[in-house]
Write a protein that holds these residues in place. Structure first.
Motif, short mmCIF file in Angstrom:
data_model
loop_
_atom_site.label_atom_id
_atom_site.label_comp_id
_atom_site.label_asym_id
_atom_site.label_seq_id
_atom_site.Cartn_x
_atom_site.Cartn_y
_atom_site.Cartn_z
N GLU A 41 49.95 73.18 41.30
CA GLU A 41 51.17 72.44 40.95
C GLU A 41 52.19 73.37 40.30
O GLU A 41 53.38 73.28 40.59
CB GLU A 41 50.81 71.29 40.01
CG GLU A 41 49.95 70.21 40.66
CD GLU A 41 49.69 69.05 39.72
OE1 GLU A 41 50.22 69.08 38.58
OE2 GLU A 41 48.98 68.12 40.11
N ASN A 42 51.71 74.24 39.43
CA ASN A 42 52.60 75.18 38.75
C ASN A 42 52.47 76.56 39.42
O ASN A 42 51.64 77.38 39.04
CB ASN A 42 52.26 75.27 37.27
CG ASN A 42 52.45 73.95 36.56
OD1 ASN A 42 53.42 73.25 36.81
ND2 ASN A 42 51.53 73.61 35.67
N GLN A 43 53.28 76.76 40.44
CA GLN A 43 53.21 78.02 41.17
C GLN A 43 53.90 79.12 40.37
O GLN A 43 55.01 78.92 39.86
CB GLN A 43 53.86 77.86 42.54
CG GLN A 43 53.15 76.85 43.43
CD GLN A 43 53.91 76.58 44.71
OE1 GLN A 43 55.11 76.84 44.81
NE2 GLN A 43 53.20 76.05 45.71
#
Length: 379
Positions: A41-43
C-alpha cells in the motif's frame, strides 16, 4: 536357454544407475520460489539508474517505457552518459520535459578506472531516493506495471532485490537457454542463502548501503562486473530477496556476438575476486560431471556389448541412453517454461551437453586475450 553372466548384471545395473543419477543431479530440479506477494500500500519512492555509452538507439526505444510506469509514489529515472556523447545528450535534453527524467554525465578526463562503475557511482550520488534499481539502456520493462511489481520486495528486512531479465525472441535459443540456466543458479542461491552474483541487469539496492561501503571499493581494477560485484558485496543472508513475477521482468534486446562473448570474458577475469565462489563452482562441477559421466559410461558399455555380441547389455545401454536424454529433456523443458516457451524441447539435451564446449571456447578466448583489456590500470 540364455545365460546372463554376473558381468552383464553388474555392468547393466551400473549404467542404468548412472543414467538415473545423471538425470537427477540437475540444476533444473532445484526449484525456485515463485512467491505471490501483494502490492504494498505504501510504495517507496524509487530511483531508476541507467548508464549509457553510445546507446542512443536503445535509449530512444526503451527509455519511454521507464518514464511511463504506473506508480503511485514518486520515482525518477537517472541516465548517466559520457560527456563526449553529444547525440545522446541532445536526445535527453529533448526528453527532459518529462518530470521523472534526470540526466548527468561523467567528464572526459575520467581515466584509469572503470567508466561504467564511475557512472553508477555518480548516478547513486545523484539519486534522491533510498531505493535504486540499476539497469541498462538495452532493457525495457515488460509492461507499465514493472516498477510497482519490482518494488514489492523493497522493504525491511531486505537490502537487495534481484529481478529477472529475459532475452528477447531475436536472441539465439541457445543463448536464451544459457541465460535461464544461469538464472536458476544465482536466483536460487539468493533465495536460499547469500547472493553470489547476477548476469541480469535488474537489481534493486539501498543507496545508504552503497555509500556506507564505498560502492565498488575493492574491485575498481576490473573494467566490468558491476552487477556481479554489486550482488556479491551487498547481498547478505536474510536481507536478499528475488522478484520473479513476470510483471517485474525486464526484456533485454538480443546481444551482438561481440557483447555476448565479451560478457563471458569479463566474468573469467573477475570471478576469482568474487566471494563465496567455491561452493558455487563445486556445485556446477558436479552438475556437469554426472550427466557426462553417465553418457560416457553408456557409450562405452554400448560399444563393448556390441563387440562382444552381448545384446542384453546392449539393451541396457540403449535404455540408459534414452532414460538420460528423455528425463533431462523433460525436466529442463518444465523448468524453462517458467521463463521462455519458445525453445524447442528436442534441442534442450544438446544445449545442455554443449555447455562444456562453449565454456572451453570461452576459456580459450580468455587465454588468448590481452589481460590488460580487463583491467582499468588503476591499481
Amino acid at each position: 536357454m540364455m545365460i546372463i553372466s554376473t558381468t552383464t548384471i553388474i555392468a547393466g545395473a551400473v549404467v542404468v544407475l548412472l543414467a538415473v543419477l545423471g538425470s537427477l543431479i540437475n540444476p533444473f530440479l532445484r526449484s525456485l520460489r515463485f512467491q505471490k506477494t501483494e502490492t504494498a500500500e505504501n510504495q517507496p519512492p524509487v530511483s531508476i539508474l541507467i548508464t549509457a555509452h553510445d546507446n542512443l538507439a536503445e535509449l530512444e526505444r526503451n527509455l519511454p517505457m521507464f518514464l511511463r510506469q504506473q506508480y503511485a509514489a514518486d520515482y525518477q529515472v537517472i541516465v548517466v552518459c559520457q560527456s563526449t556523447d553529444g547525440e545522446t545528450q541532445d536526445f535527453l535534453k529533448r526528453t527532459a520535459e518529462n518530470p521523472h527524467l534526470y540526466y548527468t554525465y561523467i567528464p572526459e578526463s575520467s581515466r584509469y578506472m572503470s567508466r561504467k562503475k564511475l557512472q553508477i557511482t555518480l548516478g547513486v550520488k545523484a539519486a534522491k531516493h533510498e531505493w535504486i534499481i540499476l539497469t541498462e539502456p538495452n532493457c525495457r520493462p515488460s509492461n507499465d506495471k514493472w516498477l510497482q511489481t519490482m518494488v514489492r520486495q523493497c522493504q525491511d528486512p531486505n537490502h537487495l532485490v534481484l529481478g529477472y531479465v529475459a532475452l528477447d525472441e531475436e536472441t539465439k535459443s541457445v543463448r536464451r537457454f544459457d541465460s535461464i540456466r544461469k538464472a536458476y543458479y544465482v536466483l536460487r542461491r539468493a533465495q536460499q542463502t547469500y547472493g553470489y552474483r547476477s548476469h541480469m541487469p535488474n537489481v534493486a539496492f539501498r543507496k545508504s548501503d552503497f555509500m556506507k561501503e564505498q560502492g565498488y571499493q575493492g574491485n575498481l581494477e576490473y573494467v566490468r562486473g558491476e552487477y556481479d560485484f554489486l550482488v556479491n558485496k551487498y547481498a547478505h543472508y536474510g536481507e536478499t530477496a528475488t522478484e520473479l513475477d513476470c510483471d517485474a521482468w525486464l526484456i533485454r534486446e538480443a546481444p551482438s556476438n561481440k557483447s555476448w562473448h565479451n560478457a563471458h570474458l569479463y566474468l573469467q577475469a573477475s570471478r576469482k575476486s568474487l566471494e563465496r565462489a567455491g561452493s558455487m563452482r563445486t556445485l556446477m562441477f558436479f552438475d556437469h560431471l554426472m550427466p557426462h559421466l553417465s553418457l560416457i559410461a553408456t557409450l562405452a558399455v554400448a560399444a563393448y556389448s556390441i563387440l562382444m555380441k552381448n545384446w542384453i547389455l546392449t539393451g541396457c545401454a540403449g535404455f540408459s541412453f534414452l532414460l538420460l536424454f528423455i528425463v533431462r529433456m523433460l525436466i529442463a523443458n518444465k523448468a524453462i517454461r517458467h521463463f521462455d516457451d519458445g525453445i524447442a524441447m528436442f534441442k534442450l539435451p544438446f544445449f545442455e551437453y554443449g555447455i562444456i564446449w562453449r565454456n572451453l571456447a570461452t576459456k580459450l578466448r580468455y587465454w588468448r586475450a590481452d589481460k590488460n583489456d580487463f583491467t582499468s590500470h588503476k591499481l
